[in-house]
Design a protein around this motif. Structure first.
Motif, PDB file in Angstrom:
ATOM      1  N   CYS A 121       6.992   0.870  -0.010  1.00 57.31           N
ATOM      2  CA  CYS A 121       6.813  -0.395  -0.737  1.00 57.31           C
ATOM      3  C   CYS A 121       5.068  -0.693  -1.187  1.00 57.31           C
ATOM      4  O   CYS A 121       5.049  -0.942  -2.392  1.00 57.31           O
TER       5      CYS A 121
ATOM      6  N   LEU B 181       5.661  -1.786  -4.925  1.00 55.52           N
ATOM      7  CA  LEU B 181       7.104  -2.362  -5.168  1.00 55.52           C
ATOM      8  C   LEU B 181       6.878  -4.079  -4.825  1.00 55.52           C
ATOM      9  O   LEU B 181       6.439  -4.459  -4.159  1.00 55.52           O
TER      10      LEU B 181
ATOM     11  N   CYS C 153      12.635  -5.960  -4.288  1.00 56.75           N
ATOM     12  CA  CYS C 153      13.038  -4.494  -4.002  1.00 56.75           C
ATOM     13  C   CYS C 153      12.833  -3.814  -2.597  1.00 56.75           C
ATOM     14  O   CYS C 153      14.095  -3.195  -2.051  1.00 56.75           O
ATOM     15  N   GLU C 154      11.897  -4.570  -2.065  1.00 59.39           N
ATOM     16  CA  GLU C 154      11.866  -4.307  -0.469  1.00 59.39           C
ATOM     17  C   GLU C 154      12.891  -4.662   0.121  1.00 59.39           C
ATOM     18  O   GLU C 154      13.425  -4.067   1.150  1.00 59.39           O
TER      19      GLU C 154
ATOM     20  N   THR D 247       8.983  -0.763  -9.569  1.00 61.79           N
ATOM     21  CA  THR D 247      10.444  -1.510  -8.992  1.00 61.79           C
ATOM     22  C   THR D 247      11.694  -1.069  -9.827  1.00 61.79           C
ATOM     23  O   THR D 247      12.523  -0.848  -9.212  1.00 61.79           O
TER      24      THR D 247
END
Length: 92
Positions: A22, A27, A31-32, A66
């Motif tokens: 990430c 990101l 998304c993480e 992302t």
């Protein structure tokens, strides 16, 4: 023991690699969170540890990293549903 190249993949620290993935790819937090909710084999596949075309560091002129990773996740889930078994190569 048996093997193949996937041996070290089984021993990676998934949470730590998600952190690094990430950060390296900048990101978004949503998304993480999605990456953390994936099964370890699926997360390895999305991050590029399971072979295939995915790479750990997104390459090229990526405007929305992302979106790229979310597309990888969607594709990996679809492949798994179709029986592709994300991250598994052909057995020989």
């Amino acid at each position: 023991r048996g093997g193949g190249g996937a041996c070290h993949d089984e021993n990676i620290d998934i949470p730590a690699e998600i952190d690094r993935f990430c950060k390296v790819n900048k990101l978004e937090s949503r998304c993480e969170k999605i990456l953390r909710d994936l099964s370890p084999p699926l997360a390895r596949h999305v991050m590029g540890f399971a072979g295939g075309s995915n790479t750990f560091e997104l390459s090229g002129d990526v405007r929305d990293p992302t979106a790229v990773v979310l597309a990888r996740i969607r594709k990996a889930r679809e492949d798994r549903i179709r029986g592709g078994g994300a991250g598994r190569g052909p057995r020989g």
